[in-house]
Design a protein around this motif. Structure first.
Motif, PDB file in Angstrom:
ATOM      1  N   LEU A 245      18.546  10.147  -1.678  1.00 23.86           N
ATOM      2  CA  LEU A 245      17.948   8.829  -1.859  1.00 23.86           C
ATOM      3  C   LEU A 245      17.360   8.310  -0.546  1.00 23.86           C
ATOM      4  CD1 LEU A 245      17.445   6.395  -3.753  1.00 23.86           C
ATOM      5  CD2 LEU A 245      19.723   5.571  -3.098  1.00 23.86           C
ATOM      6  N   VAL A 246      18.176   8.215   0.506  1.00 24.79           N
ATOM      7  CA  VAL A 246      17.706   7.584   1.753  1.00 24.79           C
ATOM      8  C   VAL A 246      16.689   8.432   2.505  1.00 24.79           C
ATOM      9  CG1 VAL A 246      19.799   6.206   1.994  1.00 24.79           C
ATOM     10  CG2 VAL A 246      19.623   8.381   3.223  1.00 24.79           C
ATOM     11  N   SER A 247      16.692   9.747   2.289  1.00 25.36           N
ATOM     12  CA  SER A 247      15.721  10.601   2.980  1.00 25.36           C
ATOM     13  C   SER A 247      14.372  10.652   2.250  1.00 25.36           C
ATOM     14  CB  SER A 247      16.272  12.010   3.171  1.00 25.36           C
ATOM     15  OG  SER A 247      16.443  12.660   1.920  1.00 25.36           O
ATOM     16  N   ASP A 248      14.315  10.070   1.062  1.00 32.45           N
ATOM     17  CA  ASP A 248      13.044   9.975   0.340  1.00 32.45           C
ATOM     18  C   ASP A 248      12.337   8.714   0.827  1.00 32.45           C
ATOM     19  OD1 ASP A 248      10.891   9.805  -1.336  1.00 32.45           O
ATOM     20  OD2 ASP A 248      12.058   9.929  -3.197  1.00 32.45           O
ATOM     21  N   ILE A 249      11.636   8.853   1.936  1.00 30.41           N
ATOM     22  CA  ILE A 249      11.038   7.671   2.584  1.00 30.41           C
ATOM     23  C   ILE A 249      10.019   6.979   1.697  1.00 30.41           C
ATOM     24  CG2 ILE A 249      11.555   8.408   4.942  1.00 30.41           C
ATOM     25  CD1 ILE A 249       8.008   8.604   3.969  1.00 30.41           C
ATOM     26  N   THR A 250       9.527   7.672   0.676  1.00 24.16           N
ATOM     27  CA  THR A 250       8.568   7.026  -0.226  1.00 24.16           C
ATOM     28  C   THR A 250       9.239   5.949  -1.081  1.00 24.16           C
ATOM     29  OG1 THR A 250       8.837   8.636  -2.036  1.00 24.16           O
ATOM     30  CG2 THR A 250       7.181   9.137  -0.344  1.00 24.16           C
ATOM     31  N   ARG A 251      10.572   5.896  -1.079  1.00 28.78           N
ATOM     32  CA  ARG A 251      11.302   4.870  -1.838  1.00 28.78           C
ATOM     33  C   ARG A 251      11.784   3.717  -0.956  1.00 28.78           C
ATOM     34  NH1 ARG A 251      15.481   7.126  -6.097  1.00 28.78           N
ATOM     35  NH2 ARG A 251      15.258   4.945  -6.690  1.00 28.78           N
ATOM     36  N   THR A 252      11.495   3.745   0.328  1.00 27.32           N
ATOM     37  CA  THR A 252      12.000   2.742   1.268  1.00 27.32           C
ATOM     38  C   THR A 252      11.711   1.313   0.823  1.00 27.32           C
ATOM     39  OG1 THR A 252      11.798   4.317   3.090  1.00 27.32           O
ATOM     40  CG2 THR A 252      11.952   1.989   3.680  1.00 27.32           C
ATOM     41  N   GLY A 253      10.571   1.081   0.239  1.00 25.81           N
ATOM     42  CA  GLY A 253      10.212  -0.260  -0.221  1.00 25.81           C
ATOM     43  C   GLY A 253      11.151  -0.815  -1.274  1.00 25.81           C
ATOM     44  N   GLU A 254      11.937   0.055  -1.919  1.00 24.95           N
ATOM     45  CA  GLU A 254      12.898  -0.400  -2.922  1.00 24.95           C
ATOM     46  C   GLU A 254      14.102  -1.099  -2.300  1.00 24.95           C
ATOM     47  OE1 GLU A 254      14.002   2.560  -5.906  1.00 24.95           O
ATOM     48  OE2 GLU A 254      12.159   3.656  -5.430  1.00 24.95           O
ATOM     49  N   TRP A 255      14.392  -0.823  -1.029  1.00 26.08           N
ATOM     50  CA  TRP A 255      15.591  -1.413  -0.422  1.00 26.08           C
ATOM     51  C   TRP A 255      15.367  -2.141   0.895  1.00 26.08           C
ATOM     52  CZ3 TRP A 255      15.834   4.006  -1.553  1.00 26.08           C
ATOM     53  CH2 TRP A 255      15.490   4.836  -0.489  1.00 26.08           C
ATOM     54  N   SER A 256      14.265  -1.914   1.548  1.00 24.10           N
ATOM     55  CA  SER A 256      14.046  -2.560   2.839  1.00 24.10           C
ATOM     56  C   SER A 256      13.464  -3.962   2.667  1.00 24.10           C
ATOM     57  CB  SER A 256      13.099  -1.734   3.699  1.00 24.10           C
ATOM     58  OG  SER A 256      12.772  -2.447   4.888  1.00 24.10           O
ATOM     59  N   PRO A 257      14.015  -4.947   3.379  1.00 25.19           N
ATOM     60  CA  PRO A 257      13.436  -6.293   3.299  1.00 25.19           C
ATOM     61  C   PRO A 257      12.135  -6.443   4.094  1.00 25.19           C
ATOM     62  CG  PRO A 257      15.376  -6.307   4.712  1.00 25.19           C
ATOM     63  CD  PRO A 257      15.265  -4.920   4.145  1.00 25.19           C
ATOM     64  N   VAL A 258      11.805  -5.466   4.945  1.00 23.70           N
ATOM     65  CA  VAL A 258      10.591  -5.560   5.771  1.00 23.70           C
ATOM     66  C   VAL A 258       9.606  -4.432   5.483  1.00 23.70           C
ATOM     67  CG1 VAL A 258       9.699  -5.553   8.147  1.00 23.70           C
ATOM     68  CG2 VAL A 258      11.801  -6.805   7.608  1.00 23.70           C
ATOM     69  N   CYS A 259      10.105  -3.214   5.398  1.00 22.09           N
ATOM     70  CA  CYS A 259       9.228  -2.060   5.160  1.00 22.09           C
ATOM     71  C   CYS A 259       8.943  -1.952   3.668  1.00 22.09           C
ATOM     72  CB  CYS A 259       9.878  -0.782   5.688  1.00 22.09           C
ATOM     73  SG  CYS A 259       8.787   0.641   5.566  1.00 22.09           S
TER      74      CYS A 259
ATOM     75  N   TRP B 221       6.465  13.533  10.723  1.00 22.71           N
ATOM     76  CA  TRP B 221       6.023  12.158  10.967  1.00 22.71           C
ATOM     77  C   TRP B 221       5.710  11.478   9.645  1.00 22.71           C
ATOM     78  CZ3 TRP B 221       5.524   9.542  15.619  1.00 22.71           C
ATOM     79  CH2 TRP B 221       5.731  10.304  16.777  1.00 22.71           C
ATOM     80  N   PHE B 222       6.003  10.173   9.590  1.00 25.15           N
ATOM     81  CA  PHE B 222       5.613   9.371   8.439  1.00 25.15           C
ATOM     82  C   PHE B 222       5.125   8.014   8.920  1.00 25.15           C
ATOM     83  CE2 PHE B 222      10.168   8.525   8.925  1.00 25.15           C
ATOM     84  CZ  PHE B 222      10.276   7.150   8.761  1.00 25.15           C
ATOM     85  N   THR B 223       4.388   7.345   8.057  1.00 20.14           N
ATOM     86  CA  THR B 223       3.865   6.019   8.360  1.00 20.14           C
ATOM     87  C   THR B 223       4.543   5.016   7.444  1.00 20.14           C
ATOM     88  OG1 THR B 223       1.739   6.932   9.044  1.00 20.14           O
ATOM     89  CG2 THR B 223       1.775   4.591   8.438  1.00 20.14           C
ATOM     90  N   GLY B 224       4.909   3.880   8.010  1.00 19.55           N
ATOM     91  CA  GLY B 224       5.533   2.816   7.239  1.00 19.55           C
ATOM     92  C   GLY B 224       4.722   1.535   7.328  1.00 19.55           C
ATOM     93  N   ARG B 225       4.627   0.860   6.208  1.00 16.99           N
ATOM     94  CA  ARG B 225       3.935  -0.443   6.149  1.00 16.99           C
ATOM     95  C   ARG B 225       4.995  -1.533   6.120  1.00 16.99           C
ATOM     96  NH1 ARG B 225      -0.409  -3.202   6.636  1.00 16.99           N
ATOM     97  NH2 ARG B 225      -0.795  -4.933   5.246  1.00 16.99           N
ATOM     98  N   ASN B 226       4.916  -2.446   7.064  1.00 20.01           N
ATOM     99  CA  ASN B 226       5.885  -3.529   7.191  1.00 20.01           C
ATOM    100  C   ASN B 226       5.203  -4.860   6.941  1.00 20.01           C
ATOM    101  OD1 ASN B 226       8.202  -1.890   8.419  1.00 20.01           O
ATOM    102  ND2 ASN B 226       6.465  -1.368   9.711  1.00 20.01           N
ATOM    103  N   GLU B 227       5.924  -5.753   6.253  1.00 17.78           N
ATOM    104  CA  GLU B 227       5.336  -7.053   5.942  1.00 17.78           C
ATOM    105  C   GLU B 227       6.364  -8.159   6.109  1.00 17.78           C
ATOM    106  OE1 GLU B 227       3.278  -7.113   2.208  1.00 17.78           O
ATOM    107  OE2 GLU B 227       2.346  -5.170   2.598  1.00 17.78           O
ATOM    108  N   LEU B 228       5.943  -9.204   6.797  1.00 13.93           N
ATOM    109  CA  LEU B 228       6.698 -10.450   6.934  1.00 13.93           C
ATOM    110  C   LEU B 228       5.744 -11.571   6.537  1.00 13.93           C
ATOM    111  CD1 LEU B 228       8.489  -9.855  10.354  1.00 13.93           C
ATOM    112  CD2 LEU B 228       9.546  -9.865   8.085  1.00 13.93           C
TER     113      LEU B 228
END
Length: 166
Positions: A25-39, A56-63
């Motif tokens: 679950l946690v290594s599937d970075i494509t699911r990060t948006g399901e649990w991160s309050p910022v990413c 390498w991976f890219t993450g989109r962060n939003e506040l």
């Protein structure tokens, strides 16, 4: 607690799921948006190396007041034990450690502002660096328990659904 002096933080939660299932679950970075309050989303920069140390991976962060993207490099990928990455390859280390327990798995999330990250903020923000570092620290301290709670909810609902099917 002086947030200007905090450079590392870790919290843990026990999850009723196997260490391997949690790792998947946690290594599937494509699911990060399901649990991160910022990413809000992540994607692999090169699908062929996805999930492996050095990838390498890219993450989109939003506040509410800003959004940005970061590139991160996987520095640990050991199924059932640890998944970790470093933002910018040298600035901030984030990771998940998994420890089997009698009633599931202890999932620990850690965050560390590395010396090169501090130096980059000082160079980029000058006199405003301390305020920027304190802001990022506050985001990490606030976000880690929210992230762990969301991962626990997701993992335990998946485990419960699998038990019903079997």
């Amino acid at each position: 607690m002086n947030q200007n002096s905090i450079r590392h933080h870790q919290e843990s939660v026990t999850v009723k799921a196997s260490a391997e299932a949690l790792y998947d679950l946690v290594s599937d970075i494509t699911r990060t948006g399901e649990w991160s309050p910022v990413c809000t989303s992540c994607w692999w920069d090169d699908e062929e190396s996805a999930g492996q140390p050095g990838a390498w991976f890219t993450g989109r962060n939003e506040l509410p007041h800003r959004s940005w993207e970061t590139r991160s490099q996987v520095v640990a990928a050991e199924r059932g034990r640890e998944f970790a990455w470093v933002v910018g390859g040298r600035f901030v280390r984030w990771g998940f450690a998994l420890t089997p327990a009698d009633d599931g798995t202890i999932l620990s999330e850690s965050w560390e502002f590395l010396p090169e990250g501090i130096a980059m903020f000082e160079e980029k923000f000058g006199d405003g660096a301390d305020a920027q570092i304190a802001d990022r620290t506050r985001q990490a301290l606030d976000g880690i328990p929210k992230t762990l709670a969301a991962i626990k909810r997701i993992a335990e609902s998946v485990a419960a659904n699998e038990e019903v099917r079997s």
